[in-house]
Design a protein around this motif. Sequence first.
Motif, PDB file in Angstrom:
ATOM      1  N   THR A   8       0.832  -1.423   0.032  1.00 38.06           N
ATOM      2  CA  THR A   8      -0.032   0.091  -0.093  1.00 38.06           C
ATOM      3  C   THR A   8       0.817   1.277  -0.015  1.00 38.06           C
ATOM      4  O   THR A   8       0.522   2.342  -0.056  1.00 38.06           O
ATOM      5  N   ARG A  25      -5.204   5.378  -9.215  1.00 42.84           N
ATOM      6  CA  ARG A  25      -3.731   4.995  -8.570  1.00 42.84           C
ATOM      7  C   ARG A  25      -2.964   4.588  -9.552  1.00 42.84           C
ATOM      8  O   ARG A  25      -3.421   3.736 -10.289  1.00 42.84           O
ATOM      9  N   SER A 286     -12.879  -1.006   2.853  1.00 45.05           N
ATOM     10  CA  SER A 286     -11.263  -1.339   2.816  1.00 45.05           C
ATOM     11  C   SER A 286     -11.232  -2.996   2.640  1.00 45.05           C
ATOM     12  O   SER A 286     -12.347  -3.504   2.879  1.00 45.05           O
ATOM     13  N   SER A 287     -10.471  -3.354   2.400  1.00 49.06           N
ATOM     14  CA  SER A 287     -10.132  -4.834   1.743  1.00 49.06           C
ATOM     15  C   SER A 287     -10.446  -5.581   3.249  1.00 49.06           C
ATOM     16  O   SER A 287     -11.276  -6.576   2.768  1.00 49.06           O
ATOM     17  N   ASP A 453      -4.603  -4.074  -9.534  1.00 44.59           N
ATOM     18  CA  ASP A 453      -4.854  -4.278  -7.970  1.00 44.59           C
ATOM     19  C   ASP A 453      -3.729  -4.990  -7.407  1.00 44.59           C
ATOM     20  O   ASP A 453      -3.159  -4.882  -6.368  1.00 44.59           O
ATOM     21  N   GLU A 458      -3.680  -4.084  -3.607  1.00 44.05           N
ATOM     22  CA  GLU A 458      -5.002  -3.968  -3.054  1.00 44.05           C
ATOM     23  C   GLU A 458      -5.887  -5.141  -3.452  1.00 44.05           C
ATOM     24  O   GLU A 458      -6.204  -5.632  -4.191  1.00 44.05           O
ATOM     25  N   SER A 460      -8.886  -6.200  -2.304  1.00 46.35           N
ATOM     26  CA  SER A 460     -10.084  -6.345  -1.886  1.00 46.35           C
ATOM     27  C   SER A 460     -10.991  -7.237  -2.684  1.00 46.35           C
ATOM     28  O   SER A 460     -12.293  -7.945  -2.394  1.00 46.35           O
TER      29      SER A 460
END
Length: 516
Positions: A8, A25, A286-287, A453, A458, A460
């Motif tokens: 992250t 991002r 959030s994940s 991702d 990330e 999630s």
Amino acid sequence: MSASTTGTAQWVNPLRDPRDKRLPRIAGPCGLVIFGVTGDLSRKKLMPAIYDLANRGLLPPGFALTGFARRDWADQDFGNVVYEAVREHARTPFRQSVWDRLAEGFRFVPGSFDDDASFDQLEKTVRDLDRVRGTGGNHAFYLSIPPGAFPVVCKQLARSGLSAQNGDQWRRVVIEKPFGHDLRSARELNAIVNDVFPEDSVFRIDHYLGKETVQNVLAMRFANQLFEPIWNAHYIDQVQITMAEDIGLGGRAGYYDGIGAARDVIQNHLLQLLAFTAMEEPVAFSSDELRAEKIKVLNATKLVGPLHETTARGQYEGGWQGGEKVRGLTQEEGFDPESRTETYAAITCEVATRRWAGVPFYLRTGKRLGRRVTEIAIIFKRAPHLPFDSTMTEELGQNAIVVRVQPDEGVTMRFGSKVPGSQMEVRDVTMDFGYGTAFTEASPEAYERLILDVLLGEPSLFPVNDEVERSWEILDPVIEHWAAQDAGPDPYPAGSWGPESANRMLARTGRTWRRP
């Protein structure tokens, strides 16, 4: 900074205002290694997705793509393969300047999975990319290979040091389904992978979760007050989740025969869609919070029995579909003429929570059905009192909200309205939202979102161990029940909507399948 937190902590784009949360991002310095780079998935999905990400400015300038396969190719040969895949399958327009910059980071390592020297060469290639391309030791390994090859590749990555998490660099592994073929094999596979990569570095791809319309289920539910008061058993009669395909299985016998529709689709795609539909609102987007709520739903999900009445399976026969003569499964090349592999599967579940108690969730999937469609249909109870004469409402069905996952992405609401005229006649009408007409920007492909991702760290939209194993716990009794039956799958005509046993499955409760 530990390896688990570097996912992250990303490279900062100097052209981006960090205060603007609307900007996408951008991945930091990194590279991607694809095993099985000669397969259809790589050619039709992964390579085009990587180009599309670069074209959208979401990859770092020094991004590196390395292919590993049993081919006598040089780097330039691999580049030509990627070029052809991009020109044929990329979603965004081809731009030579983007391609030239991306192609500078292409490398190819020939070899087999059991060859130590090949993985030693891969390690040297990755190390050289860190020096030449500035990838910073950050690399993801995409296993676009049969699950049987996962153990040897994971062991080779560990032996060669490619999986090592050192300091501020990260190493991640991406696994394509199937995640095992039952609960026991899934646990064994998870143990093998986790012996090399920690769980927060494992990304199990379910490409359906990368689709915009699946994520829109969360936006629709939790960004609008309109739906929350009626999203429960007081108002909802049933939920039908459908993934139908109009194609057959010619050429896929090596993967599909003995696997079947339930393992191929219900265990992953459809149970994940069920979890998105039934989950409670997370404390934060959030994940960790999203995964926690999904796992709660899966833990509360039970099969409805008796299974001989609440499940159905079928196998398509030859016939005419769309004006074309097609083969039945047992006539398809590579399939056993006595194959008992199901090409249609339907099950009935319930979610044992206060919100959903008593609401059946019907999950179905099949090949050679009427049309290609994936949708989530939330069907509401009828109004408790209709003050109209029955002749005024004979064409009135049940209210419904239908989330169309593919191919015509969007949401439809069905409700009753008066027909213009002097008589009080009520008929079903629809209100429709379509992504293609509501937004000027085309929806990215699922693999674009998911690969990005992975590079961002990330998690999630990626199922974890608990989700995979719990999904097998739900499905295994159905597979075992079918295996114990003397009779095989029920036949159904190509181009129909499945076997008659699937219709009986709902008719016993006075319901019918929605026709997409």
